[in-house]
Enzyme design. Structure first.
Site, PDB file in Angstrom:
ATOM      1  CG  MET A   1      -3.534 144.345   0.640  1.00  8.33           C
ATOM      2  SD  MET A   1      -2.733 144.044  -0.960  1.00  8.33           S
ATOM      3  CE  MET A   1      -3.031 142.330  -1.189  1.00  8.33           C
TER       4      MET A   1
ATOM      5  CG  ASP B   1       1.041 146.906   6.636  1.00  6.62           C
ATOM      6  OD1 ASP B   1       0.507 147.885   6.107  1.00  6.62           O
ATOM      7  OD2 ASP B   1       1.453 146.901   7.807  1.00  6.62           O
TER       8      ASP B   1
ATOM      9  CD  GLN C   1      -2.375 143.696   9.027  1.00 12.31           C
ATOM     10  OE1 GLN C   1      -2.869 144.487   9.801  1.00 12.31           O
ATOM     11  NE2 GLN C   1      -2.210 142.423   9.324  1.00 12.31           N
TER      12      GLN C   1
ATOM     13  CG  PHE D   1      -2.403 145.467  13.889  1.00  9.89           C
ATOM     14  CD1 PHE D   1      -3.746 145.321  13.572  1.00  9.89           C
ATOM     15  CD2 PHE D   1      -1.977 146.705  14.384  1.00  9.89           C
ATOM     16  CE1 PHE D   1      -4.660 146.378  13.741  1.00  9.89           C
ATOM     17  CE2 PHE D   1      -2.868 147.761  14.554  1.00  9.89           C
ATOM     18  CZ  PHE D   1      -4.206 147.601  14.238  1.00  9.89           C
TER      19      PHE D   1
ATOM     20  NE  ARG E   1       1.911 149.835  14.554  1.00  8.81           N
ATOM     21  CZ  ARG E   1       1.810 150.935  15.303  1.00  8.81           C
ATOM     22  NH1 ARG E   1       1.607 150.849  16.604  1.00  8.81           N
ATOM     23  NH2 ARG E   1       1.920 152.126  14.747  1.00  8.81           N
TER      24      ARG E   1
HETATM   25  C1  FRU Z   1       1.305 149.714   8.792  1.00  9.13           C
HETATM   26  C2  FRU Z   1       0.399 149.291   9.918  1.00  9.13           C
HETATM   27  C3  FRU Z   1       1.135 148.374  10.861  1.00  9.13           C
HETATM   28  C4  FRU Z   1       0.032 147.599  11.499  1.00  9.13           C
HETATM   29  C5  FRU Z   1      -0.956 147.451  10.375  1.00  9.13           C
HETATM   30  C6  FRU Z   1      -2.390 147.521  10.779  1.00  9.13           C
HETATM   31  O1  FRU Z   1       0.639 150.083   7.631  1.00  9.13           O
HETATM   32  O2  FRU Z   1      -0.132 150.423  10.570  1.00  9.13           O
HETATM   33  O3  FRU Z   1       1.973 149.046  11.776  1.00  9.13           O
HETATM   34  O4  FRU Z   1       0.491 146.372  11.970  1.00  9.13           O
HETATM   35  O5  FRU Z   1      -0.690 148.497   9.459  1.00  9.13           O
HETATM   36  O6  FRU Z   1      -3.236 147.166   9.756  1.00  9.13           O
END
Ligand code: FRU
Length: 495
Positions: free
Chosen positions: A37, A39, A55, A98, A168
């Site tokens: 995991m 974010d 994530q 993402f 993003r």
């Molecule tokens: C932040 C990040 C975000 C991206 C995600 C990818 O930790 O780099 O900018 O969306 O993690 O996993």
């Protein structure tokens, strides 16, 4: 229709995730159902529950093509896993889904907006650029359908100066004007993050409004995971800068930044009044907030950091967890954080010590455990006669983790060099205490593998993980000089 990629992830997490016992996880912090995991995503209220996505790479304990894991809770402390919500399975997100956020539509469905990534172009150093655009999926709280029209925002929707790929982490919210609002980040060709602001009537078609805020070069390079909200009469922006130059205030590398100010109504540009770090521990990044119906602005974040990934629980079948959600407020131009009040429901067995003098290593009866809350006040018995005060926890034999207060330097130090790690990484994080009073107040929350310290009523917070084996549950105190402490301790449990 559930794609093959999503079905594969759902089947995998169901079998492998169910092999993980509750005891192998934090008691009240969310960890991934299995695997990796980073974010937290889509932190929201929907149909009376808290939803928290994350994530997620279920197949390994390392970052891979990003999926969205999913969990729900009614108190932010007990999490029920739902099937993974998103997998990379359309042309616009073929290399990953993402970070992003969630909102409820007028028709009662939940909209997820996230960054779809696709690897394109020439290698740049060790990395191939990821083309990033914003995509939408709509669902019922369990299953989400990606819309035909994805992406809904792409590089053509960024203002001049964009480097052409970094774009993003959309954060969406509704406002009193009935519109959908969104902030996201891009990066200039000279590597400065910008927060871009868009509005929409329906959540699908977006209009660019302004560059809300821009890194002038003094706060790292690219910015990630933006959030904007009103709090106590001000506008607050939270963002996570990459490649920060370390200072007394900001952690070097992947750091976090809170900016307090106001938005100019004509230009939709943010005017900064003050800024600060959000957390001064090793393990804190990528914040997300929600506004609760009861008025609370609640924040969560990833309790890890890209640069601290080497510090992990080698024997655990998961990596990464979210911080304990925190209630935010502003006081005297600073962000204050308090643990969510629901935590009090887990308390049992209060133990209290009042005006106890500590002048050598001391164990106090009733004070031990790995799921513990301690409210501790420390002051020198007479002014100036305390050089050092230490709380050790997760202690057994030669293994322990420490918090050290040095009144003469006015610093608080977190030390995990004896926390059972085999890695040569920085293990001590020292922070300057901002409140000038000699009496220090610490609100310490331990949950098996983490220690969050709310300093002086939440004026500063320090979040750190450690992976000492669970039998190490001793807590002791020590002082050089004479410290007088008040201590209120609760065990935390769900029985
Ligand atoms: C932040 C990040 C975000 C991206 C995600 C990818 O930790 O780099 O900018 O969306 O993690 O996993």
């Amino acid at each position: 229709m559930i794609s093959q990629a999503l079905q594969k992830a759902r089947t995998y997490e169901e079998t492998e995730g169910n092999k993980i016992t509750p005891e192998q996880r934090p008691l009240f912090h969310l960890s991934p159902r299995v695997g990796w995991m980073n974010d937290p995503n889509g932190f929201s209220r929907y149909q009376g529950k808290y939803h928290l996505f994350y994530q997620y790479y279920p197949y390994d304990k390392k970052w891979g093509p990003m999926h969205w894991g999913h969990a729900v809770s009614s108190d932010l402390l007990s999490w029920e896993y739902l099937p993974a919500a998103l997998a990379p399975d359309i042309p616009a997100d073929s290399d990953g889904c993402f970070s992003g956020s969630a909102v409820e539509l007028d028709d009662g469905r939940q909209l997820l907006i996230y960054t779809g990534v696709v690897t394109v172009g020439e290698w740049q150093g060790n990395e191939k650029p990821l083309y990033q655009s914003q995509c939408v999926a709509v669902g019922d709280g369990i299953n989400y359908e990606k819309i035909e029209g994805n992406p809904v925002l792409n590089q053509n929707d960024t203002p001049d100066g964009s480097n052409g790929y970094d774009f993003r982490d959309p954060k969406i919210w509704r406002d009193k004007d009935g519109l959908y609002h969104l902030v996201t980040v891009d990066c200039t060709r000279d590597r400065r993050g910008r927060i871009l602001y868009y509005t929409s009537k329906d959540g699908f078609e977006w209009d660019f409004v302004s560059i809300l805020a821009e890194n002038d070069g003094s706060c790292g390079r690219m910015w990630e995971c933006p959030d904007v909200f009103e709090l106590d009469g001000k506008t607050v922006i939270l963002v996570s800068p990459m490649e920060m130059f370390g200072t007394d205030e900001f952690l070097s590398g992947n750091s976090t930044l809170c900016m307090i100010g106001r938005i100019e109504s004509e230009t939709h540009q943010f005017h900064l009044e003050s800024n600060q770090t959000i957390d001064c521990g090793f393990d804190f990044y990528a914040t997300q907030t929600l506004l609760h119906e009861d008025g609370r602005r609640i924040m969560t974040a990833w309790m890890q950091n890209w640069d601290t990934i080497v510090f992990t629980g080698e024997d655990l079948p998961w990596i990464g967890q979210t911080v304990l959600p925190r209630e935010l407020s502003l006081r005297d131009g600073r962000l204050y954080q308090k643990p969510i009040r629901e935590l009090a429901d887990l308390r049992n067995g209060q133990v209290v010590y009042r005006h106890t003098v500590i002048n050598k290593r001391t164990n106090l009866i009733g004070i031990q455990g790995r799921t513990v809350e301690m409210i501790l006040e420390i002051e020198p018995e007479t002014p100036g006669n305390l050089d050092m005060f230490e709380v050790r926890f997760a202690e057994k034999g030669g293994v322990y983790t420490s918090l050290i207060y040095r009144p003469s330097e006015h610093t608080l130090e977190f030390d995990r060099s004896h926390s059972g790690t085999r890695r040569n990484a920085a293990h001590i994080r020292k922070t300057r205490i901002l409140d000038p009073a000699e009496k220090l107040k610490l609100h310490i929350i331990l949950d098996r593998y983490s220690c969050e310290v709310f300093i002086n009523d939440g004026m500063q917070v320090m979040s750190n993980v450690f992976y000492t084996y669970l039998e190490a549950d001793g807590i002791s105190f020590n002082a050089h000089g004479n410290a007088v402490i008040n201590l209120e301790k609760y065990g935390l449990s769900k029985d």
